[in-house]
Write a protein that holds these residues in place. Structure first.
Motif, mmCIF file in Angstrom:
data_model
loop_
_atom_site.group_PDB
_atom_site.id
_atom_site.type_symbol
_atom_site.label_atom_id
_atom_site.label_comp_id
_atom_site.label_asym_id
_atom_site.label_seq_id
_atom_site.Cartn_x
_atom_site.Cartn_y
_atom_site.Cartn_z
ATOM 1 N N LYS A 18 38.858 98.187 -10.749
ATOM 2 C CA LYS A 18 39.640 97.230 -9.964
ATOM 3 C C LYS A 18 38.936 95.878 -9.912
ATOM 4 C CE LYS A 18 41.936 96.687 -5.492
ATOM 5 N NZ LYS A 18 41.436 95.316 -5.292
ATOM 6 N N ASN A 19 37.611 95.876 -9.704
ATOM 7 C CA ASN A 19 36.866 94.609 -9.667
ATOM 8 C C ASN A 19 36.916 93.907 -11.014
ATOM 9 O OD1 ASN A 19 36.190 95.119 -7.003
ATOM 10 N ND2 ASN A 19 34.230 96.072 -7.508
ATOM 11 N N ARG A 20 36.881 94.685 -12.090
ATOM 12 C CA ARG A 20 36.939 94.085 -13.422
ATOM 13 C C ARG A 20 38.303 93.430 -13.668
ATOM 14 N NH1 ARG A 20 34.301 91.356 -17.145
ATOM 15 N NH2 ARG A 20 34.916 91.859 -19.270
ATOM 16 N N ILE A 21 39.369 94.099 -13.240
ATOM 17 C CA ILE A 21 40.709 93.523 -13.389
ATOM 18 C C ILE A 21 40.832 92.251 -12.561
ATOM 19 C CG2 ILE A 21 43.153 93.888 -12.853
ATOM 20 C CD1 ILE A 21 42.286 95.215 -15.417
ATOM 21 N N ASP A 22 40.260 92.228 -11.353
ATOM 22 C CA ASP A 22 40.295 91.010 -10.529
ATOM 23 C C ASP A 22 39.567 89.865 -11.231
ATOM 24 O OD1 ASP A 22 41.704 92.353 -8.612
ATOM 25 O OD2 ASP A 22 39.949 92.857 -7.397
ATOM 26 N N THR A 23 38.438 90.183 -11.854
ATOM 27 C CA THR A 23 37.700 89.151 -12.599
ATOM 28 C C THR A 23 38.515 88.630 -13.778
ATOM 29 O OG1 THR A 23 35.621 90.224 -11.979
ATOM 30 C CG2 THR A 23 35.552 88.672 -13.809
ATOM 31 N N ILE A 24 39.196 89.532 -14.482
ATOM 32 C CA ILE A 24 40.017 89.124 -15.627
ATOM 33 C C ILE A 24 41.188 88.266 -15.160
ATOM 34 C CG2 ILE A 24 41.541 90.011 -17.426
ATOM 35 C CD1 ILE A 24 39.686 92.400 -17.683
ATOM 36 N N LYS A 25 41.784 88.601 -14.011
ATOM 37 C CA LYS A 25 42.880 87.787 -13.480
ATOM 38 C C LYS A 25 42.408 86.372 -13.157
ATOM 39 C CE LYS A 25 45.708 91.473 -11.441
ATOM 40 N NZ LYS A 25 46.235 92.033 -10.167
ATOM 41 N N LYS A 26 41.216 86.249 -12.565
ATOM 42 C CA LYS A 26 40.672 84.915 -12.264
ATOM 43 C C LYS A 26 40.434 84.125 -13.546
ATOM 44 C CE LYS A 26 38.439 86.446 -7.984
ATOM 45 N NZ LYS A 26 37.138 86.684 -7.305
ATOM 46 N N LYS A 27 39.913 84.794 -14.564
ATOM 47 C CA LYS A 27 39.693 84.139 -15.845
ATOM 48 C C LYS A 27 41.024 83.687 -16.457
ATOM 49 C CE LYS A 27 37.794 82.993 -19.788
ATOM 50 N NZ LYS A 27 37.000 81.764 -19.947
ATOM 51 N N TYR A 28 42.047 84.545 -16.368
ATOM 52 C CA TYR A 28 43.347 84.174 -16.910
ATOM 53 C C TYR A 28 43.936 82.981 -16.161
ATOM 54 C CZ TYR A 28 48.374 84.212 -17.549
ATOM 55 O OH TYR A 28 49.666 83.834 -17.768
ATOM 56 N N LYS A 29 43.760 82.943 -14.856
ATOM 57 C CA LYS A 29 44.294 81.827 -14.076
ATOM 58 C C LYS A 29 43.665 80.510 -14.517
ATOM 59 C CE LYS A 29 45.116 80.391 -9.298
ATOM 60 N NZ LYS A 29 44.903 80.747 -7.868
ATOM 61 N N ILE A 30 42.369 80.550 -14.776
ATOM 62 C CA ILE A 30 41.697 79.333 -15.240
ATOM 63 C C ILE A 30 42.220 78.925 -16.612
ATOM 64 C CG2 ILE A 30 39.463 78.373 -15.890
ATOM 65 C CD1 ILE A 30 38.195 80.205 -13.785
ATOM 66 N N GLU A 31 42.357 79.897 -17.525
ATOM 67 C CA GLU A 31 42.843 79.597 -18.873
ATOM 68 C C GLU A 31 44.285 79.108 -18.838
ATOM 69 O OE1 GLU A 31 41.341 79.882 -22.062
ATOM 70 O OE2 GLU A 31 39.572 79.784 -20.784
ATOM 71 N N LYS A 32 45.105 79.724 -17.974
ATOM 72 C CA LYS A 32 46.508 79.323 -17.878
ATOM 73 C C LYS A 32 46.632 77.887 -17.377
ATOM 74 C CE LYS A 32 50.974 80.240 -17.854
ATOM 75 N NZ LYS A 32 51.738 80.576 -19.077
ATOM 76 N N ALA A 33 45.806 77.536 -16.382
ATOM 77 C CA ALA A 33 45.854 76.169 -15.864
ATOM 78 C C ALA A 33 45.388 75.174 -16.916
ATOM 79 C CB ALA A 33 44.986 76.065 -14.610
ATOM 80 N N ARG A 34 44.391 75.539 -17.700
ATOM 81 C CA ARG A 34 43.896 74.624 -18.731
ATOM 82 C C ARG A 34 44.924 74.417 -19.829
ATOM 83 N NH1 ARG A 34 41.202 74.879 -23.547
ATOM 84 N NH2 ARG A 34 41.391 77.149 -23.573
ATOM 85 N N VAL A 35 45.581 75.513 -20.232
ATOM 86 C CA VAL A 35 46.585 75.393 -21.292
ATOM 87 C C VAL A 35 47.816 74.637 -20.795
ATOM 88 C CG1 VAL A 35 48.131 76.717 -22.784
ATOM 89 C CG2 VAL A 35 45.768 77.465 -22.474
ATOM 90 N N SER A 36 48.222 74.904 -19.542
ATOM 91 C CA SER A 36 49.414 74.241 -19.011
ATOM 92 C C SER A 36 49.192 72.756 -18.796
ATOM 93 C CB SER A 36 49.813 74.901 -17.689
ATOM 94 O OG SER A 36 50.113 76.272 -17.883
ATOM 95 N N SER A 37 47.987 72.383 -18.378
ATOM 96 C CA SER A 37 47.713 70.965 -18.135
ATOM 97 C C SER A 37 47.610 70.160 -19.423
ATOM 98 C CB SER A 37 46.404 70.815 -17.343
ATOM 99 O OG SER A 37 45.313 71.361 -18.074
ATOM 100 N N SER A 38 47.441 70.839 -20.563
ATOM 101 C CA SER A 38 47.331 70.115 -21.830
ATOM 102 C C SER A 38 48.679 69.810 -22.462
ATOM 103 C CB SER A 38 46.485 70.925 -22.810
ATOM 104 O OG SER A 38 47.150 72.138 -23.156
ATOM 105 N N ASN A 39 49.800 70.275 -21.816
ATOM 106 C CA ASN A 39 51.148 70.033 -22.343
ATOM 107 C C ASN A 39 51.314 70.543 -23.773
ATOM 108 O OD1 ASN A 39 52.021 68.790 -19.963
ATOM 109 N ND2 ASN A 39 51.162 66.825 -20.620
ATOM 110 N N GLY A 40 50.767 71.716 -24.047
ATOM 111 C CA GLY A 40 50.919 72.333 -25.356
ATOM 112 C C GLY A 40 49.942 71.861 -26.400
ATOM 113 N N MET A 41 48.992 70.998 -26.020
ATOM 114 C CA MET A 41 48.021 70.506 -26.991
ATOM 115 C C MET A 41 46.894 71.500 -27.236
ATOM 116 S SD MET A 41 49.291 67.637 -27.894
ATOM 117 C CE MET A 41 47.907 66.962 -28.800
#
Length: 283
Positions: free
Chosen positions: A79-102
């Protein structure tokens, strides 16, 4: 981008190495964990996993990668590992979304996490408030009188609806109020009639209730009479049985005494016969 793991390499600035954490996850074990958790997550309609579900996920991971004590995982660790992966995904998702597809993510678990929980981390909407009102055009060559007239023409735009209200509006409202009052009076009369009918029905129900209670009292009285007769009959039978028992005991005692007396008489006769026989022998 480097793979996300909980392990870390010992620092090179010290000659003494630090111990490696026992809960470090390899990429293969993390991949197995994501697959097992994803299946459970979809089976529960994207709901939260229970403790039993996390234990099943841990058993799936341990079946493939938990061959040693250090690589054996518990449900809490998963469960802790999945929580860590979710946090990592949130960071990656925000970075990709803020780049407008770049930009795209090179994290190996981004696509799988995006398919599972991508809808929970959608791009933030613009928070810029809309303009409250459009500014009036500025005319440099307008005289003060023209400016005042322009303002007088522009400003009462919102008040025109109230200014153009005629007496027909109030007449319609008055008619509506009168109709409502008449309907209220009719409803009041109807309510009074309903109250009278309700009272009559209550009286009738009360009378029916009293009749029912009287019938019930009569039934109970009859039942009491029957019960009393039954108890009296039982008592009479018990008295008769007791009399019969006493008579039987009395007859039995008389017979016993009669037999005892007969036995004593016979014994006495036998004794007399023996005595007379002995006396005849001696004479």
């Amino acid at each position: 981008m480097a793979d996300l793991t909980d392990s870390f390499s010992p620092p090179t600035t010290h000659s003494r190495t630090l111990p490696v954490r026992e809960d470090c996850w390899s990429e293969e074990a993390t991949s197995t964990l994501v697959d097992a958790w994803g299946r459970r997550y979809l089976d529960l309609n994207r709901g939260n996993l229970r403790q039993k579900d996390w234990q099943d996920v841990a058993d799936t991971v341990n079946a493939l990668h938990g061959h040693t004590k250090k690589t054996h995982r518990t449900d809490v660790q998963c469960k802790n590992r999945i929580d860590t992966i979710k946090k990592k995904y949130k960071i990656e998702k925000a970075r990709v979304s803020s780049s407008n597809g770049m930009l795209t993510s090179s994290w190996p678990f981004f696509e799988r996490l995006d398919a599972l929980i991508g809808s929970n981390f959608s791009a933030k909407k613009s928070t810029q408030p809309p303009p409250v009102a459009l500014p009036l055009p500025y005319c440099k060559n307008l005289t003060p009188t023209a400016a005042v007239s322009a303002t007088a023409v522009a400003l009462p735009q919102k008040r025109s609806a109230a200014a153009t209200m005629d007496d027909g509006y109030f007449r319609r409202n008055y008619s509506a109020v009168a109709a409502a009052a008449a309907a209220a009076e009719g409803e009041g009369e109807g309510e009074e009639d309903e109250e009278v009918e309700e009272r009559v029905s209550e009286v009738e129900e009360g009378e029916r209730g009293r009749e029912g209670m009287m019938k019930l009292a009569k039934v109970i009285e009859r039942f009491g009479d029957v019960y009393q007769r039954v108890e009296a009959e039982k008592l009479r039978q018990m008295v008769d049985l007791e009399k019969q028992r006493m008579q039987f005991a009395k007859d039995l005692e008389v017979q016993r005494m009669q037999m005892f007396m007969d036995t004593q008489v016979q014994m006495e006769r036998i004794k007399r016969g023996k005595r007379s026989a002995s006396n005849g022998t001696y004479s």
